[in-house]
Design a protein around this motif. Structure first.
Motif, PDB file in Angstrom:
ATOM      1  N   GLY A 187       0.936  -1.203  -0.022  1.00  0.00           N
ATOM      2  CA  GLY A 187       0.098  -0.008  -0.042  1.00  0.00           C
ATOM      3  C   GLY A 187       0.803   1.283   0.281  1.00  0.00           C
ATOM      4  N   LEU A 188       2.278   1.130   0.036  1.00  0.00           N
ATOM      5  CA  LEU A 188       3.005   2.241   0.071  1.00  0.00           C
ATOM      6  C   LEU A 188       3.622   2.630  -1.266  1.00  0.00           C
ATOM      7  CD1 LEU A 188       4.922   1.556   3.449  1.00  0.00           C
ATOM      8  CD2 LEU A 188       2.910   3.242   3.223  1.00  0.00           C
ATOM      9  N   ARG A 189       3.814   3.625  -1.672  1.00  0.00           N
ATOM     10  CA  ARG A 189       4.058   3.964  -3.124  1.00  0.00           C
ATOM     11  C   ARG A 189       5.937   4.394  -3.230  1.00  0.00           C
ATOM     12  NH1 ARG A 189       2.648   2.985  -8.105  1.00  0.00           N
ATOM     13  NH2 ARG A 189       0.688   3.300  -7.048  1.00  0.00           N
ATOM     14  N   ARG A 190       6.523   3.342  -3.611  1.00  0.00           N
ATOM     15  CA  ARG A 190       7.995   3.812  -3.619  1.00  0.00           C
ATOM     16  C   ARG A 190       8.609   3.991  -5.052  1.00  0.00           C
ATOM     17  NH1 ARG A 190       7.066   4.958   0.763  1.00  0.00           N
ATOM     18  NH2 ARG A 190       7.332   3.926   2.743  1.00  0.00           N
ATOM     19  N   VAL A 191       9.580   4.697  -5.263  1.00  0.00           N
ATOM     20  CA  VAL A 191      10.229   4.874  -6.416  1.00  0.00           C
ATOM     21  C   VAL A 191      11.746   4.536  -6.288  1.00  0.00           C
ATOM     22  CG1 VAL A 191      11.231   6.729  -7.955  1.00  0.00           C
ATOM     23  CG2 VAL A 191       9.119   7.185  -6.790  1.00  0.00           C
ATOM     24  N   PRO A 192      11.981   3.485  -7.173  1.00  0.00           N
ATOM     25  CA  PRO A 192      13.560   2.894  -7.280  1.00  0.00           C
ATOM     26  C   PRO A 192      14.413   4.027  -7.536  1.00  0.00           C
ATOM     27  CG  PRO A 192      11.912   1.559  -8.553  1.00  0.00           C
ATOM     28  CD  PRO A 192      11.245   2.938  -8.150  1.00  0.00           C
ATOM     29  N   ALA A 193      15.714   4.008  -6.832  1.00  0.00           N
ATOM     30  CA  ALA A 193      16.524   5.124  -6.862  1.00  0.00           C
ATOM     31  C   ALA A 193      17.160   5.480  -8.512  1.00  0.00           C
ATOM     32  CB  ALA A 193      17.682   4.986  -5.873  1.00  0.00           C
ATOM     33  N   ASP A 194      17.199   4.327  -8.952  1.00  0.00           N
ATOM     34  CA  ASP A 194      17.765   4.385 -10.369  1.00  0.00           C
ATOM     35  C   ASP A 194      16.869   4.594 -11.524  1.00  0.00           C
ATOM     36  OD1 ASP A 194      16.037   1.825 -10.509  1.00  0.00           O
ATOM     37  OD2 ASP A 194      17.585   0.477 -11.246  1.00  0.00           O
ATOM     38  N   ALA A 195      15.380   4.854 -11.119  1.00  0.00           N
ATOM     39  CA  ALA A 195      14.457   5.480 -11.922  1.00  0.00           C
ATOM     40  C   ALA A 195      14.818   7.176 -12.104  1.00  0.00           C
ATOM     41  CB  ALA A 195      12.867   4.968 -11.274  1.00  0.00           C
ATOM     42  N   ILE A 196      15.315   7.560 -11.001  1.00  0.00           N
ATOM     43  CA  ILE A 196      15.666   9.112 -11.117  1.00  0.00           C
ATOM     44  C   ILE A 196      16.407   9.393 -12.329  1.00  0.00           C
ATOM     45  CG2 ILE A 196      16.283  11.098  -9.865  1.00  0.00           C
ATOM     46  CD1 ILE A 196      13.791  10.006  -8.528  1.00  0.00           C
ATOM     47  N   PRO A 197      17.682   8.808 -12.372  1.00  0.00           N
ATOM     48  CA  PRO A 197      18.591   9.157 -13.475  1.00  0.00           C
ATOM     49  C   PRO A 197      17.983   8.843 -14.791  1.00  0.00           C
ATOM     50  CG  PRO A 197      19.650   7.434 -12.083  1.00  0.00           C
ATOM     51  CD  PRO A 197      18.280   8.009 -11.460  1.00  0.00           C
ATOM     52  N   GLU A 198      17.239   7.767 -14.898  1.00  0.00           N
ATOM     53  CA  GLU A 198      16.614   7.217 -16.123  1.00  0.00           C
ATOM     54  C   GLU A 198      15.758   8.138 -16.558  1.00  0.00           C
ATOM     55  OE1 GLU A 198      15.060   3.351 -15.417  1.00  0.00           O
ATOM     56  OE2 GLU A 198      16.910   2.347 -14.949  1.00  0.00           O
ATOM     57  N   TYR A 199      14.675   8.794 -15.516  1.00  0.00           N
ATOM     58  CA  TYR A 199      13.865   9.692 -16.086  1.00  0.00           C
ATOM     59  C   TYR A 199      14.481  11.076 -16.571  1.00  0.00           C
ATOM     60  CZ  TYR A 199      10.601  13.754 -15.608  1.00  0.00           C
ATOM     61  OH  TYR A 199       9.644  14.812 -15.622  1.00  0.00           O
ATOM     62  N   VAL A 200      15.554  11.407 -15.788  1.00  0.00           N
ATOM     63  CA  VAL A 200      16.262  12.667 -16.413  1.00  0.00           C
ATOM     64  C   VAL A 200      16.976  12.549 -17.841  1.00  0.00           C
ATOM     65  CG1 VAL A 200      18.318  14.128 -15.532  1.00  0.00           C
ATOM     66  CG2 VAL A 200      16.607  13.502 -13.918  1.00  0.00           C
ATOM     67  N   ALA A 201      17.535  11.407 -17.737  1.00  0.00           N
ATOM     68  CA  ALA A 201      18.101  10.844 -19.342  1.00  0.00           C
ATOM     69  C   ALA A 201      17.167  11.150 -20.306  1.00  0.00           C
ATOM     70  CB  ALA A 201      18.911   9.587 -19.228  1.00  0.00           C
ATOM     71  N   ARG A 202      15.911  10.600 -20.175  1.00  0.00           N
ATOM     72  CA  ARG A 202      14.660  10.502 -21.066  1.00  0.00           C
ATOM     73  C   ARG A 202      14.416  12.037 -21.390  1.00  0.00           C
ATOM     74  NH1 ARG A 202      12.871   6.484 -18.089  1.00  0.00           N
ATOM     75  NH2 ARG A 202      11.158   7.827 -17.279  1.00  0.00           N
ATOM     76  N   ARG A 203      14.395  12.841 -20.335  1.00  0.00           N
ATOM     77  CA  ARG A 203      13.968  14.197 -20.363  1.00  0.00           C
ATOM     78  C   ARG A 203      14.989  14.875 -21.188  1.00  0.00           C
ATOM     79  NH1 ARG A 203       9.452  16.503 -17.996  1.00  0.00           N
ATOM     80  NH2 ARG A 203      10.397  18.370 -19.036  1.00  0.00           N
ATOM     81  N   ARG A 204      16.178  14.748 -20.827  1.00  0.00           N
ATOM     82  CA  ARG A 204      17.484  15.244 -21.718  1.00  0.00           C
ATOM     83  C   ARG A 204      17.569  14.901 -23.129  1.00  0.00           C
ATOM     84  NH1 ARG A 204      22.971  15.084 -18.478  1.00  0.00           N
ATOM     85  NH2 ARG A 204      23.422  16.675 -20.165  1.00  0.00           N
ATOM     86  N   GLN A 205      17.112  13.681 -23.228  1.00  0.00           N
ATOM     87  CA  GLN A 205      16.871  13.187 -24.717  1.00  0.00           C
ATOM     88  C   GLN A 205      15.961  13.816 -25.670  1.00  0.00           C
ATOM     89  OE1 GLN A 205      16.836   9.090 -25.444  1.00  0.00           O
ATOM     90  NE2 GLN A 205      17.234   9.216 -27.373  1.00  0.00           N
ATOM     91  N   SER A 206      14.757  13.971 -25.172  1.00  0.00           N
ATOM     92  CA  SER A 206      13.758  14.680 -25.689  1.00  0.00           C
ATOM     93  C   SER A 206      13.818  15.944 -26.002  1.00  0.00           C
ATOM     94  CB  SER A 206      12.309  14.233 -24.988  1.00  0.00           C
ATOM     95  OG  SER A 206      12.243  14.942 -23.572  1.00  0.00           O
ATOM     96  N   HIS A 207      14.505  16.681 -25.151  1.00  0.00           N
ATOM     97  CA  HIS A 207      14.739  17.922 -25.213  1.00  0.00           C
ATOM     98  C   HIS A 207      15.784  18.644 -26.152  1.00  0.00           C
ATOM     99  CE1 HIS A 207      15.478  22.204 -24.311  1.00  0.00           C
ATOM    100  NE2 HIS A 207      16.575  22.219 -23.640  1.00  0.00           N
ATOM    101  N   GLN A 208      16.745  17.552 -26.438  1.00  0.00           N
ATOM    102  CA  GLN A 208      17.756  17.661 -27.268  1.00  0.00           C
ATOM    103  C   GLN A 208      17.322  17.348 -28.768  1.00  0.00           C
ATOM    104  OE1 GLN A 208      20.892  14.958 -26.041  1.00  0.00           O
ATOM    105  NE2 GLN A 208      21.839  16.309 -24.787  1.00  0.00           N
ATOM    106  N   THR A 209      16.186  16.485 -28.808  1.00  0.00           N
ATOM    107  CA  THR A 209      15.682  16.052 -30.009  1.00  0.00           C
ATOM    108  C   THR A 209      14.557  17.214 -30.328  1.00  0.00           C
ATOM    109  OG1 THR A 209      15.641  13.658 -29.390  1.00  0.00           O
ATOM    110  CG2 THR A 209      14.332  14.438 -31.297  1.00  0.00           C
ATOM    111  N   ALA A 210      14.038  17.661 -29.592  1.00  0.00           N
ATOM    112  CA  ALA A 210      13.179  18.808 -29.940  1.00  0.00           C
ATOM    113  C   ALA A 210      13.761  20.179 -30.304  1.00  0.00           C
ATOM    114  CB  ALA A 210      12.340  19.248 -28.577  1.00  0.00           C
ATOM    115  N   ALA A 211      15.108  20.198 -29.706  1.00  0.00           N
ATOM    116  CA  ALA A 211      15.887  21.481 -30.090  1.00  0.00           C
ATOM    117  C   ALA A 211      16.549  21.327 -31.638  1.00  0.00           C
ATOM    118  CB  ALA A 211      16.743  21.799 -29.093  1.00  0.00           C
ATOM    119  N   ALA A 212      16.587  20.181 -32.025  1.00  0.00           N
ATOM    120  CA  ALA A 212      17.566  19.688 -33.196  1.00  0.00           C
ATOM    121  C   ALA A 212      16.625  19.997 -34.467  1.00  0.00           C
ATOM    122  CB  ALA A 212      17.974  18.398 -33.329  1.00  0.00           C
TER     123      ALA A 212
END
Length: 77
Positions: free
Chosen positions: A52-77
């Motif tokens: 019943g408790l929501r938890r976020v795996p620690a390695d999900a944080i850098p994965e999320y940031v990497a996806r955001r960076r990639q999408s930002h770079q793709t949009a800027a190109a």
């Protein structure tokens, strides 16, 4: 006789076993708790429910940031 399991290094423990509360994940991302819950609800940020408790795996944080960076770079190109 079974040998003792090989201990994990601190980096391995942090990346494979660490589960953060939503509040801890939000702090690491420098966002609010509500925004973090929205990211989880949309599937952008991985999370697990344990007893019943929501938890976020620690390695999900850098994965999320990497996806955001990639999408930002793709949009800027």
């Amino acid at each position: 006789m079974k040998s003792a399991p090989t201990p994990l290094s601190p980096a391995q423990v942090d990346n494979t076993l660490s589960l953060l509360t939503v509040e801890e994940a939000a702090r690491r991302l420098s966002i609010g708790r509500t925004v973090c819950y929205r990211l989880i609800a949309s599937g952008e940020l991985e999370s697990l429910t344990l007893g019943g408790l929501r938890r976020v795996p620690a390695d999900a944080i850098p994965e999320y940031v990497a996806r955001r960076r990639q999408s930002h770079q793709t949009a800027a190109a």
